[in-house]
Design a protein around this motif. Structure first.
Motif, PDB file in Angstrom:
ATOM      1  N   TRP A 190       1.014  -1.234  -0.186  1.00 54.19           N
ATOM      2  CA  TRP A 190       0.230   0.040  -0.214  1.00 54.19           C
ATOM      3  C   TRP A 190       1.196   1.086   0.037  1.00 54.19           C
ATOM      4  N   ALA A 191       1.663   1.417   0.940  1.00 56.77           N
ATOM      5  CA  ALA A 191       3.142   1.901   0.882  1.00 56.77           C
ATOM      6  C   ALA A 191       3.098   3.164  -0.811  1.00 56.77           C
ATOM      7  N   GLN A 192       3.822   1.788  -0.900  1.00 55.84           N
ATOM      8  CA  GLN A 192       4.591   1.966  -2.475  1.00 55.84           C
ATOM      9  C   GLN A 192       3.690   2.791  -3.819  1.00 55.84           C
ATOM     10  N   ARG A 193       2.792   1.822  -3.329  1.00 57.12           N
ATOM     11  CA  ARG A 193       1.276   2.596  -4.279  1.00 57.12           C
ATOM     12  C   ARG A 193       1.002   3.936  -4.491  1.00 57.12           C
ATOM     13  N   GLU A 194       0.960   4.248  -2.926  1.00 58.76           N
ATOM     14  CA  GLU A 194       0.682   5.116  -2.222  1.00 58.76           C
ATOM     15  C   GLU A 194       2.050   6.602  -2.447  1.00 58.76           C
TER      16      GLU A 194
END
Lengths: 251, 251
Positions: A190-194
């Protein structure tokens, strides 16, 4: 958006339900539970969110579905516990506990509540609070309250059948069981996406060598975001990641 | 001391229960539940602590009372929930939840387990583990497992009556309700008695201004001892103090 938004959420009852409104509620409940309600009042209470709580004869005691939710939560938990106990005779209690918690988590219950059409029956005051229905647990809470109402109205055996036939049938148990619960790795995705930066820190250790407990803190862009505890550093981090999941309302 | 200590704890079953041992168990269970058990095996499992778990036909699956404990915990929780719901029609769900958790906490269940004489039926391996019965939750766990066994053997209505008549009758509800739950002040009294130095620290804050969560750490003589979380600093400290209470097994 809920499917029945054409009708205002609280038109049924406010200020006091008319005969027509009661008939409509009766029909809706009969459709949901598969039988005529004997005591309509208890269902009426089940769909009354705390923002629409009504004064009672007891001074200072305003009534909404929160007490029924407490009761229904216990009934639902027990029926699901028995169901899983019998369905998985060779799984240990850790497995049973985990699967049950996935079945009765707020997210799942919100979904079931919408599927059976309970969402459009909920009476709440949209003006008073800062409620944003899509982000609240209002639907799932009302579903638990409904289970409590069914129990009071129809007794244990009826309620057990209702839960197993009308609620549990909406779940895909196999996919619940195989669901990836590695919250930490999913949060990293999620962090990579965001484009966020994540960091876990162990901020505390307690206890003796036999019973050690760790507290992990998750920082998002260097801001503390969630904490979790566990008997190993890894478990504490998983727990913090899971809490972050809930806060972010990821699935 | 348990009343029936003359007999060794695990003489009943080990390695495999004799006809005499089964008859003795049958009598003991009949005395506890007030009816003849129909399926004795399920009660035999209920009193089998994990340290005496038995191999099953399924490779790697050793059976003890832990699964029954999971089931019984749910049944007990539900019956107590309903009881409190009906007994206190004008108390909110926070009150009901709190009182229920006091009724089903490990300390209380350990006590009831001894009162009904379940403690001397428990089969466990005293050699294998480092178990010290007085300090474990073995008795309370077995009580939950017994409730699970009664439910499987006798069904819901019988179990509900058993819980209300044979278990809940041992509680003094009024004193449970009026019980001082200010763990922090009670812990300070304890520290003064024992000559210990206490300190609380807020070691973490999470969340936004709307949903802030604090983690408090309790240090005893400058050693981290317990942590707790809450939506205010005070609540986090109370929670840490309560955890310390459990660890210290104070009452």
């Amino acid at each position: 958006m809920p499917r029945f938004f054409k009708q205002p959420f609280f038109a049924w009852f406010s200020p006091s339900p008319s005969r027509l409104q009661r008939r409509q509620l009766r029909q809706a409940i009969a459709h949901i539970i598969g039988d005529q309600p004997s005591n309509l009042d208890v269902y009426q209470l089940a769909v009354r969110h705390t923002s629409a709580a009504k004064e009672t004869k007891i001074k200072g005691f305003r009534e909404s579905n929160e007490r029924l939710e407490y009761l229904g939560d216990a009934v639902l938990g027990m029926v699901i516990a028995e169901y899983l106990f019998k369905k998985y005779p060779f799984k240990d209690e850790g497995f049973l506990t985990e699967i049950r918690s996935r079945i009765v988590n707020r997210e799942s219950l919100n979904g079931i509540s919408r599927k059976i059409g309970l969402d459009h029956l909920i009476e709440y005051d949209g003006q008073r609070g800062r409620l944003m229905p899509a982000r609240t647990s209002m639907y799932g809470d009302a579903l638990e309250a409904l289970v409590g109402a069914v129990y009071l109205d129809k007794g244990f055996n009826f309620t057990r059948r209702f839960i197993l036939k009308n609620l549990l049938s909406h779940y895909d148990l196999d996919s619940i069981i195989s669901n990836n619960t590695n919250f930490k790795s999913r949060l990293i995705e999620w962090a990579q996406r965001e484009g966020k930066e994540l960091r876990f820190e162990i901020i505390s250790e307690n206890g003796s060598s036999q019973y050690r407990e760790f507290i992990a803190q998750l920082l998002v862009n260097d801001e503390p975001f969630a904490t979790g505890s566990g008997y190993s550093k890894k478990k504490a981090e998983q727990s913090a990641a899971e809490k972050a999941f809930e806060k972010l309302e990821l699935q």
